[in-house]
Design a protein around this motif. Structure first.
Motif, PDB file in Angstrom:
ATOM      1  N   TRP A   1       8.914 -22.630  -3.815  1.00  0.00           N
ATOM      2  CA  TRP A   1      10.309 -22.208  -3.625  1.00  0.00           C
ATOM      3  C   TRP A   1      10.517 -20.792  -4.141  1.00  0.00           C
ATOM      4  O   TRP A   1      11.164 -19.974  -3.488  1.00  0.00           O
ATOM      5  N   TRP A   2       9.966 -20.481  -5.311  1.00  0.00           N
ATOM      6  CA  TRP A   2      10.113 -19.129  -5.846  1.00  0.00           C
ATOM      7  C   TRP A   2       9.412 -18.108  -4.959  1.00  0.00           C
ATOM      8  O   TRP A   2       9.875 -16.967  -4.815  1.00  0.00           O
ATOM      9  N   ALA A   3       8.272 -18.487  -4.358  1.00  0.00           N
ATOM     10  CA  ALA A   3       7.580 -17.570  -3.452  1.00  0.00           C
ATOM     11  C   ALA A   3       8.432 -17.284  -2.219  1.00  0.00           C
ATOM     12  O   ALA A   3       8.488 -16.145  -1.741  1.00  0.00           O
ATOM     13  N   ARG A   4       9.106 -18.311  -1.688  1.00  0.00           N
ATOM     14  CA  ARG A   4       9.998 -18.084  -0.546  1.00  0.00           C
ATOM     15  C   ARG A   4      11.163 -17.197  -0.955  1.00  0.00           C
ATOM     16  O   ARG A   4      11.620 -16.342  -0.189  1.00  0.00           O
ATOM     17  N   PHE A   5      11.666 -17.384  -2.163  1.00  0.00           N
ATOM     18  CA  PHE A   5      12.768 -16.547  -2.636  1.00  0.00           C
ATOM     19  C   PHE A   5      12.347 -15.086  -2.738  1.00  0.00           C
ATOM     20  O   PHE A   5      13.069 -14.178  -2.330  1.00  0.00           O
ATOM     21  N   LEU A   6      11.151 -14.848  -3.278  1.00  0.00           N
ATOM     22  CA  LEU A   6      10.666 -13.484  -3.386  1.00  0.00           C
ATOM     23  C   LEU A   6      10.385 -12.881  -2.022  1.00  0.00           C
ATOM     24  O   LEU A   6      10.475 -11.665  -1.846  1.00  0.00           O
ATOM     25  N   GLY A   7      10.039 -13.733  -1.036  1.00  0.00           N
ATOM     26  CA  GLY A   7       9.797 -13.228   0.305  1.00  0.00           C
ATOM     27  C   GLY A   7      11.048 -12.979   1.109  1.00  0.00           C
ATOM     28  O   GLY A   7      10.968 -12.486   2.231  1.00  0.00           O
ATOM     29  N   GLY A   8      12.207 -13.318   0.556  1.00  0.00           N
ATOM     30  CA  GLY A   8      13.454 -13.063   1.257  1.00  0.00           C
ATOM     31  C   GLY A   8      13.956 -14.215   2.092  1.00  0.00           C
ATOM     32  O   GLY A   8      14.959 -14.070   2.804  1.00  0.00           O
ATOM     33  N   ASP A   9      13.276 -15.380   2.044  1.00  0.00           N
ATOM     34  CA  ASP A   9      13.735 -16.514   2.843  1.00  0.00           C
ATOM     35  C   ASP A   9      14.939 -17.205   2.232  1.00  0.00           C
ATOM     36  O   ASP A   9      15.636 -17.954   2.912  1.00  0.00           O
ATOM     37  N   VAL A  10      15.203 -16.975   0.946  1.00  0.00           N
ATOM     38  CA  VAL A  10      16.355 -17.557   0.260  1.00  0.00           C
ATOM     39  C   VAL A  10      17.288 -16.419  -0.111  1.00  0.00           C
ATOM     40  O   VAL A  10      16.881 -15.444  -0.722  1.00  0.00           O
TER      41      VAL A  10
END
Length: 330
Positions: free
Chosen positions: A124-133
């Motif tokens: 989840w944190w990786a998606r957040f850093l990628g801009g998906d969240v």
């Protein structure tokens, strides 16, 4: 006559705030559920106590170990650092470097600590850093700009807005038509403006402005211009600015940091928010923490040590002659 109560408790000092743009940031959807006493009950006592403190801090509050140690009476700086590491491993905390708006002097980074009341996994944190969240505070207003408060239905008929007529000429055409006002030697007819409009439009497509185009066409004129149309066509082609260069790569918006030592890295290189060195076993005199190494690393290290012992056992040892007491080797 009324007297103030001198025994009343003094108000608690406000928690220090970080510099503008730094400090705590609430992760997306971290405040969807109301606070409950059991929010951090699964954590150890120390981590649960500090988690409740961090959860109540406003965005922008300082979250370094020194400030947090002063904000509560139970734990010192080393204990706070250990607790922050455990909160990172539990999925509540991540430290990041975030690209800020450039102030004209180059790229500027700000350092923030994202907090989530809900425990999140590394994916989840990786998606957040990628801009998906979408980060909190970055919501987009979907209300069309053309629909103002006065234009919303109110139960009464609204007067029909007056339609503004579309412009009959482009910016390139208008710039060419006004050249004669800047210098009479460059006066053009309607036919001339129509013929040169496509050449002038290419300047605007490459980022030029009306002022820049006018200056390029009117500077350094000869004493007499006998054919303004041909003269301007020659200048429009020869002085055409280059196409804008597109950036080859884009700087990432967020970069993860190790919660313990601050080393930057990709999310897959910092599982649980900690680098490899900070995840290894740390045992020492007076140490307050023991972070276990990954199980695969432990088995690999044990297999290597086992192979070394077996190899030493199979190598024959050189025999030494027996010496009698009181004698010396020859």
């Amino acid at each position: 006559m009324a007297y103030e109560d001198s025994n009343a408790a003094l108000p608690a000092p406000a928690h220090p705030m970080a510099n503008p743009g730094y400090g705590k940031r609430s992760a997306p959807d971290s405040d969807d559920e109301p606070r409950r006493l059991a929010d951090f009950s699964r954590l150890p006592v120390r981590e649960g106590y500090l988690a409740a403190l961090l959860d109540r801090l406003p965005d922008g509050a300082a979250m370094d170990a020194k400030t947090l140690a002063k904000a509560q009476p139970l734990y010192g700086q080393q204990a706070v650092r250990t607790a922050l590491n455990e909160l990172s491993r539990a999925g509540h905390l991540r430290r990041v470097r975030q690209l800020a708006a450039s102030d004209g002097t180059g790229i500027r980074w700000v350092f923030r600590s994202y907090w989530s009341r809900t425990a999140r996994d590394s994916e989840w944190w990786a998606r957040f850093l990628g801009g998906d969240v979408t980060p909190q505070g970055a919501h987009i207003d979907v209300l069309p700009k053309t629909q103002s408060a006065a234009a919303r239905p109110t139960g009464r008929p609204q007067p029909h807005p007056r339609q503004t007529p579309a412009p009959t000429s482009s910016t390139a055409y208008q710039t060419l038509a006004q050249l004669g006002l800047t210098d009479p030697r460059l006066s053009l007819s309607t036919t001339d403006c129509d013929a040169l409009e496509s050449l002038a439009a290419e300047w605007f497509a490459r980022g030029a402005t009306s002022t820049q185009l006018t200056s390029a066409l009117t500077s350094g004129l000869p004493e007499a211009v006998h054919a303004p149309r041909a003269f301007l066509a020659h200048r429009l082609r020869d002085k055409l600015p280059p196409e804008p260069i597109q950036a080859a790569s884009r700087t990432p918006r967020l970069i993860l940091e190790c919660t313990e030592c601050g080393v930057p890295g990709r999310p897959e290189a910092l599982p649980e928010g900690l680098c490899r060195a900070c995840r290894t076993v740390v045992i020492g005199a007076g140490s307050e923490r023991t972070i276990h190494a990954p199980e695969a690393d432990v088995h690999r290290h044990a297999a290597g040590m086992r192979a070394i012992l077996i190899a030493r056992r199979d190598v024959p040892q050189p025999s030494r002659p027996l010496l009698l007491a009181g004698t010396r080797p020859r």
